[in-house]
Motif scaffolding. Sequence first.
Motif, short mmCIF file in Angstrom:
data_model
loop_
_atom_site.label_atom_id
_atom_site.label_comp_id
_atom_site.label_asym_id
_atom_site.label_seq_id
_atom_site.Cartn_x
_atom_site.Cartn_y
_atom_site.Cartn_z
N GLU A 2 29.63 38.59 40.23
CA GLU A 2 29.76 37.56 40.87
C GLU A 2 30.97 37.81 41.55
OE1 GLU A 2 27.88 34.89 42.15
OE2 GLU A 2 26.40 35.93 41.00
N PRO A 3 31.30 37.72 42.87
CA PRO A 3 32.71 37.87 43.70
C PRO A 3 33.55 36.89 42.97
CG PRO A 3 31.06 37.79 45.14
CD PRO A 3 30.42 37.52 43.97
N ASP A 4 33.25 35.56 42.54
CA ASP A 4 34.32 34.69 42.21
C ASP A 4 34.86 34.79 40.97
OD1 ASP A 4 33.35 33.11 44.04
OD2 ASP A 4 32.10 31.91 43.38
N THR A 5 34.23 35.99 39.96
CA THR A 5 34.76 36.45 38.82
C THR A 5 36.01 37.05 39.10
OG1 THR A 5 32.56 36.77 37.87
CG2 THR A 5 34.21 37.66 36.69
N LEU A 6 36.17 37.94 39.66
CA LEU A 6 37.32 38.49 40.05
C LEU A 6 38.40 37.75 40.43
CD1 LEU A 6 36.37 42.19 41.24
CD2 LEU A 6 37.23 41.55 38.95
N GLY A 7 38.09 37.05 41.42
CA GLY A 7 38.81 36.11 42.13
C GLY A 7 39.71 34.98 41.28
N HIS A 45 43.12 24.88 36.15
CA HIS A 45 42.75 26.24 36.04
C HIS A 45 41.27 26.43 35.46
CE1 HIS A 45 46.21 28.11 37.46
NE2 HIS A 45 47.12 27.35 36.64
N LEU A 46 41.08 25.46 34.33
CA LEU A 46 39.80 25.56 33.52
C LEU A 46 38.64 24.98 34.52
CD1 LEU A 46 41.14 24.14 30.29
CD2 LEU A 46 39.86 26.43 30.70
N LYS A 47 39.14 24.26 35.54
CA LYS A 47 37.95 23.96 36.28
C LYS A 47 37.34 25.20 37.33
CE LYS A 47 36.85 20.82 40.26
NZ LYS A 47 37.38 19.80 41.10
N VAL A 48 38.53 25.92 37.74
CA VAL A 48 38.33 27.34 38.37
C VAL A 48 37.37 28.17 37.66
CG1 VAL A 48 39.20 29.21 39.50
CG2 VAL A 48 40.27 26.88 40.00
N LEU A 49 37.85 28.46 36.42
CA LEU A 49 37.07 29.33 35.73
C LEU A 49 35.81 28.78 35.32
CD1 LEU A 49 39.96 30.20 33.08
CD2 LEU A 49 39.05 31.82 34.73
N SER A 50 35.51 27.39 35.18
CA SER A 50 34.06 26.85 34.94
C SER A 50 33.25 27.05 36.32
CB SER A 50 34.32 25.54 34.67
OG SER A 50 33.05 24.79 34.45
N ALA A 52 33.56 29.22 38.27
CA ALA A 52 33.03 30.88 38.32
C ALA A 52 32.33 31.28 37.37
CB ALA A 52 34.41 31.52 38.42
N LYS A 53 31.76 30.16 36.52
CA LYS A 53 30.86 30.58 35.43
C LYS A 53 31.36 31.36 34.21
CE LYS A 53 26.88 29.39 38.06
NZ LYS A 53 26.70 29.64 39.47
N ILE A 54 32.92 31.37 34.02
CA ILE A 54 33.21 32.44 33.08
C ILE A 54 33.44 31.64 31.92
CG2 ILE A 54 35.47 33.42 32.51
CD1 ILE A 54 35.74 34.04 35.62
N VAL A 55 33.55 30.05 31.88
CA VAL A 55 33.84 29.34 30.81
C VAL A 55 32.75 28.31 30.67
CG1 VAL A 55 36.25 29.91 30.42
CG2 VAL A 55 35.42 27.80 31.69
N ASP A 56 32.33 28.02 29.50
CA ASP A 56 31.42 26.93 29.38
C ASP A 56 32.10 25.69 28.77
OD1 ASP A 56 28.85 27.79 30.13
OD2 ASP A 56 28.56 28.66 28.15
N VAL A 57 32.08 24.36 29.21
CA VAL A 57 32.82 23.47 28.42
C VAL A 57 31.66 22.23 28.11
CG1 VAL A 57 32.67 22.22 30.81
CG2 VAL A 57 34.45 21.50 29.10
N TYR A 58 31.93 21.86 26.82
CA TYR A 58 31.04 20.83 26.40
C TYR A 58 32.07 19.60 25.67
CZ TYR A 58 31.72 23.22 21.91
OH TYR A 58 32.11 24.10 20.86
#
Length: 109
Positions: A2-7, A45-50, A52-58
């Motif tokens: 995904e392009p969002d990953t690198l961004g 920052h965690l919202k951006v990572l979320s 981009a589907k890099i992190v999961d949150v629960y």
Amino acid sequence: MEPDTLGALAEPTRLRIVELLRGGQLTVGEIANELHIRQPQASKHLKVLSEAKIVDVYPVANRRIYRLRAQPFQEMNEWLGTFRKFWEDQFGQLDAYLSYIQKENNEEE
């Protein structure tokens, strides 16, 4: 990949968050404390990572727990693998050329 990953990973603080999460899941507060930033900054920052589907949150009670997702890193590894092949080929050509030069130098002696 995904392009969002690198961004998402291009921003230094987000990259540091990913490096922290490599050691295991953490809360927003733990991440903020480790990075010496305020909790709202960490959440941003965690919202951006979320996204981009890099992190999961629960949620656990009143806390939000973050952990890395494996898939984006597997995809990145596969994508980088195409470049590894390119560089292996380039190094192979360089090795052949250096061997050729060495052989010519030995024949001249």
